[in-house]
Design a protein around this motif. Structure first.
Motif, mmCIF file in Angstrom:
data_model
loop_
_atom_site.group_PDB
_atom_site.id
_atom_site.type_symbol
_atom_site.label_atom_id
_atom_site.label_comp_id
_atom_site.label_asym_id
_atom_site.label_seq_id
_atom_site.Cartn_x
_atom_site.Cartn_y
_atom_site.Cartn_z
ATOM 1 N N GLU A 188 -2.784 -2.601 5.440
ATOM 2 C CA GLU A 188 -3.075 -1.710 4.474
ATOM 3 C C GLU A 188 -3.357 -0.188 4.864
ATOM 4 O OE1 GLU A 188 -5.322 -1.690 -0.045
ATOM 5 O OE2 GLU A 188 -5.800 -3.481 1.206
ATOM 6 N N ALA A 189 -4.151 -0.139 5.871
ATOM 7 C CA ALA A 189 -4.395 1.164 6.392
ATOM 8 C C ALA A 189 -3.174 1.881 6.871
ATOM 9 C CB ALA A 189 -5.574 1.080 7.412
ATOM 10 N N ALA A 190 -2.445 1.331 7.319
ATOM 11 C CA ALA A 190 -1.193 1.831 8.256
ATOM 12 C C ALA A 190 -0.354 2.053 7.059
ATOM 13 C CB ALA A 190 -0.514 0.955 9.218
ATOM 14 N N ALA A 216 0.666 -1.237 0.094
ATOM 15 C CA ALA A 216 0.134 -0.023 -0.051
ATOM 16 C C ALA A 216 0.860 1.172 0.155
ATOM 17 C CB ALA A 216 -0.889 0.089 1.102
ATOM 18 N N ALA A 217 1.916 1.376 0.676
ATOM 19 C CA ALA A 217 2.693 2.457 0.785
ATOM 20 C C ALA A 217 3.405 2.747 -0.490
ATOM 21 C CB ALA A 217 3.893 2.169 2.052
ATOM 22 N N ALA A 218 4.035 1.581 -1.089
ATOM 23 C CA ALA A 218 4.645 1.954 -2.274
ATOM 24 C C ALA A 218 3.658 2.444 -3.414
ATOM 25 C CB ALA A 218 5.307 0.439 -2.677
ATOM 26 N N GLU A 219 2.554 1.727 -3.726
ATOM 27 C CA GLU A 219 1.405 1.990 -4.290
ATOM 28 C C GLU A 219 1.012 3.325 -4.377
ATOM 29 O OE1 GLU A 219 -0.127 -2.458 -5.789
ATOM 30 O OE2 GLU A 219 -1.191 -1.357 -4.444
ATOM 31 N N THR A 220 1.004 3.836 -2.975
ATOM 32 C CA THR A 220 0.605 5.303 -2.706
ATOM 33 C C THR A 220 1.749 6.234 -3.066
ATOM 34 O OG1 THR A 220 -1.055 4.442 -1.078
ATOM 35 C CG2 THR A 220 -0.345 6.863 -0.993
ATOM 36 N N GLY A 221 3.026 5.939 -3.501
ATOM 37 C CA GLY A 221 3.674 6.890 -3.936
ATOM 38 C C GLY A 221 5.139 6.958 -3.146
ATOM 39 N N ALA A 222 5.105 6.274 -2.057
ATOM 40 C CA ALA A 222 6.383 6.382 -1.255
ATOM 41 C C ALA A 222 7.526 5.508 -1.597
ATOM 42 C CB ALA A 222 5.875 6.304 0.298
ATOM 43 N N ASP A 223 8.668 5.817 -1.348
ATOM 44 C CA ASP A 223 9.983 4.877 -1.724
ATOM 45 C C ASP A 223 9.651 4.035 -0.175
ATOM 46 O OD1 ASP A 223 12.224 3.785 -2.277
ATOM 47 O OD2 ASP A 223 13.044 5.210 -1.059
ATOM 48 N N THR A 224 9.572 2.812 -0.392
ATOM 49 C CA THR A 224 9.232 1.831 0.572
ATOM 50 C C THR A 224 10.011 0.847 0.731
ATOM 51 O OG1 THR A 224 6.951 2.517 0.353
ATOM 52 C CG2 THR A 224 7.565 0.364 1.649
ATOM 53 N N GLY A 227 6.806 -2.465 -6.315
ATOM 54 C CA GLY A 227 7.991 -1.696 -6.408
ATOM 55 C C GLY A 227 8.673 -1.572 -4.759
ATOM 56 N N VAL A 228 8.545 -2.442 -3.930
ATOM 57 C CA VAL A 228 8.721 -2.482 -2.403
ATOM 58 C C VAL A 228 10.449 -2.920 -2.774
ATOM 59 C CG1 VAL A 228 8.551 -3.366 -0.350
ATOM 60 C CG2 VAL A 228 6.353 -2.876 -1.924
ATOM 61 N N HIS A 229 11.046 -2.381 -1.887
ATOM 62 C CA HIS A 229 12.446 -2.930 -1.761
ATOM 63 C C HIS A 229 12.418 -3.839 -0.527
ATOM 64 C CE1 HIS A 229 14.103 0.357 -4.225
ATOM 65 N NE2 HIS A 229 13.266 1.060 -3.584
ATOM 66 N N LEU A 230 13.053 -4.835 -0.451
ATOM 67 C CA LEU A 230 12.923 -5.991 0.451
ATOM 68 C C LEU A 230 14.186 -6.469 1.071
ATOM 69 C CD1 LEU A 230 11.245 -8.043 2.181
ATOM 70 C CD2 LEU A 230 11.646 -9.448 -0.005
ATOM 71 N N LEU A 231 14.498 -6.465 2.237
ATOM 72 C CA LEU A 231 15.618 -6.923 2.799
ATOM 73 C C LEU A 231 15.236 -8.372 3.620
ATOM 74 C CD1 LEU A 231 17.331 -3.744 4.026
ATOM 75 C CD2 LEU A 231 18.190 -5.271 2.111
ATOM 76 N N LEU A 232 15.801 -9.364 3.578
ATOM 77 C CA LEU A 232 15.288 -10.737 4.159
ATOM 78 C C LEU A 232 16.351 -10.794 5.277
ATOM 79 C CD1 LEU A 232 14.121 -12.751 1.492
ATOM 80 C CD2 LEU A 232 12.634 -11.536 3.318
ATOM 81 N N ASN A 233 16.349 -11.805 6.177
ATOM 82 C CA ASN A 233 17.221 -12.087 7.114
ATOM 83 C C ASN A 233 17.881 -10.679 7.612
ATOM 84 O OD1 ASN A 233 17.282 -15.022 6.621
ATOM 85 N ND2 ASN A 233 18.019 -14.409 4.619
ATOM 86 N N THR A 234 16.955 -9.873 8.153
ATOM 87 C CA THR A 234 17.569 -8.488 8.387
ATOM 88 C C THR A 234 16.802 -8.245 9.865
ATOM 89 O OG1 THR A 234 17.963 -7.688 6.325
ATOM 90 C CG2 THR A 234 17.513 -6.061 7.889
#
Length: 461
Positions: free
Chosen positions: A424-426, A28-36, A120-127
């Motif tokens: 999604e709301a948050a 939701a954050a990424a689709e709303t336009g924020a670098d996430t 377009g979400v950036h993901l870091l695993l094992n973090t």
């Protein structure tokens, strides 16, 4: 996401935890336009629903069959159906709620990853988040804040070491409210001695469903009233009970702990079953290592008991065990608003609603062998925006089971469909707040509700 030679990341929105709430929040954050940026302590997305082998997702509909969760949650189910990993929402065989949503756990995780990539979400695993830095006065009054902000989140990243993340807004979807705790936030204190126990779910293969379902049909008093008993060739079945068989196993010394019911999610056509039976006390925010060791013993006892006592179980084998201790309840934040038992039971409406919940108040008793609450709800209740907003920090939001709620209300709000809704709301709120340059508590809720309605969220008034 910008980087310097020093390991400093500066996303506009940081989401911590990639379970149901965190996945929805990040999308939701990424689709709303924020670098996430989404960070996850394990090596995969999906959280409890996917990796604790949770029997199925629940809470998408109210008691009358009206859908109450849409948006990202429904998009995940729809994509999973397209790939053949779920039949979608089907009637609940035990009449506990109107519907349930069986899922293939691995395919669910992959579908969530597909949607994260599309967004377009950036993901870091094992973090792992290991520290939080806060500052007074940096929030300023310009953005409507109190002046206390999280200025940095420190995470341990494999191959990189400790890395500083300087986000605009943080959405804590860790389940244990890790960011809030490290930031020194206070938490709800009601019923602190009654935190729900944890479990380790297991999947069996090799189950012969013809005799098992015959036992269920011949012993209706050993199952939840009004249960539907299917056929051995069905793709899905849901059974809740087996108290007589459990009592025999405990009396004979086969089961070292006492339980009054077992939840069995069945795939009869495949000979598979997920069992929700094991149980032990868990400490909020702990590593749960000692609990895991105790539950591992219970898992092996369960398999042996199933083979000996459950009709059709003679050739059953342990096919899979959850990769984590399943935690039903831990820290719950102190938010601007607190969701109460009365709010849930009365189906209370809120002018600042950002979604709805409708699952029964489902509370596993920490001090007995059964559940203390299985309270059905006549109608859906609204999710007020304020239960997501931290009361003490300008740029902290929460979603999932750690939202601001009482012990009893959390028994409903912790359910996965509702976690999709709060996430999604948050996430949408975080993106709007950082893009508008305001503290989340002073966000225009009308604007947020309009965005959520556009996203297919149900109940955003």
């Amino acid at each position: 996401m910008s980087r310097t030679e020093n390991p400093v990341l500066t996303p506009q929105v940081l989401v911590v935890g990639a379970g149901s709430a965190g996945t929805a929040a990040a999308i939701a954050a990424a689709e709303t336009g924020a670098d996430t940026l989404l960070v996850e302590a394990s090596g995969h997305v999906g959280g409890t629903l996917a990796r604790q082998l949770l029997e199925h997702s629940a809470g998408f509909h109210d008691a009358a069959g009206n859908q109450v969760t849409g948006g990202v949650g429904q998009r995940i189910v729809t994509l999973l159906q397209e790939y053949g990993g779920s039949p979608g929402h089907i009637p609940d065989d035990v009449s506990y709620t109107a519907t349930r949503t069986p899922v293939n756990h691995s395919e669910l995780s992959m579908c969530e990853a597909v949607l994260l990539r599309r967004a377009g979400v950036h993901l870091l695993l094992n973090t792992v988040v290991v520290d939080v830095e806060t500052a007074a006065g940096t929030g300023g009054n310009e953005g409507g804040g109190t002046g206390t902000t999280v200025t940095a989140v420190v995470a341990e990243i494999p191959g990189r070491g400790r890395t500083t993340i300087r986000p605009g807004i943080v959405v804590d979807c860790s389940g244990d409210a890790v960011v809030f705790a490290l930031a020194g936030a206070s938490f709800q204190t009601d019923r602190a001695d009654a935190t729900q126990p944890g479990s380790l779910l297991l999947k069996l293969g090799g189950v012969d469903y013809a005799p098992l379902l015959k036992y269920a049909a011949d012993n209706p008093d050993d199952l939840r009233p009004d249960s539907r008993i299917g056929a051995a060739g069905d793709d899905h079945a849901n059974l809740w009970g087996f108290g007589k068989l459990l009592a025999r196993g405990h009396a004979d010394g086969r089961l070292s702990w006492r339980r009054t019911e077992m939840h069995l999610a069945a795939w009869p056509s495949r000979g598979e079953a997920v069992l929700n039976l094991t149980r032990t006390a868990v400490e909020p925010g702990a590593s749960h290592g000692d609990a895991y060791l105790k539950l591992a013993q219970q898992v092996m006892e369960t398999v042996a008991w199933f083979r000996e006592y459950v009709p059709g179980g003679r050739l059953a084998y342990l096919a899979e065990v959850a990769d984590r201790v399943g935690v039903r309840e831990s820290r719950r934040i102190r938010g601007v608003v607190t969701l109460t038992e009365d709010d849930v039971k009365q189906g209370r409406r809120s002018a600042q609603s950002v979604g709805q919940g409708a699952f029964p108040i489902d509370v596993h008793d920490a001090n007995s062998a059964g559940l203390s609450h299985t309270d059905g709800l006549a109608s859906a209740y609204d999710i007020p925006y304020g239960i997501l907003v931290g009361a003490e920090h300008d740029n902290l939001l929460a979603a999932g089971r750690c939202v601001s709620s009482t012990h009893e209300a959390n028994g409903s709000a912790r359910i996965t469909a509702t976690c999709f809704a709060t996430g999604e709301a948050a996430g949408t709120a975080a993106a709007l707040a950082v893009l508008d340059g305001v503290a989340p508590r002073l966000l225009d809720v009308g604007e947020l509700q309009a965005r959520l309605r556009q996203r297919g969220v149900i109940g955003a008034r």
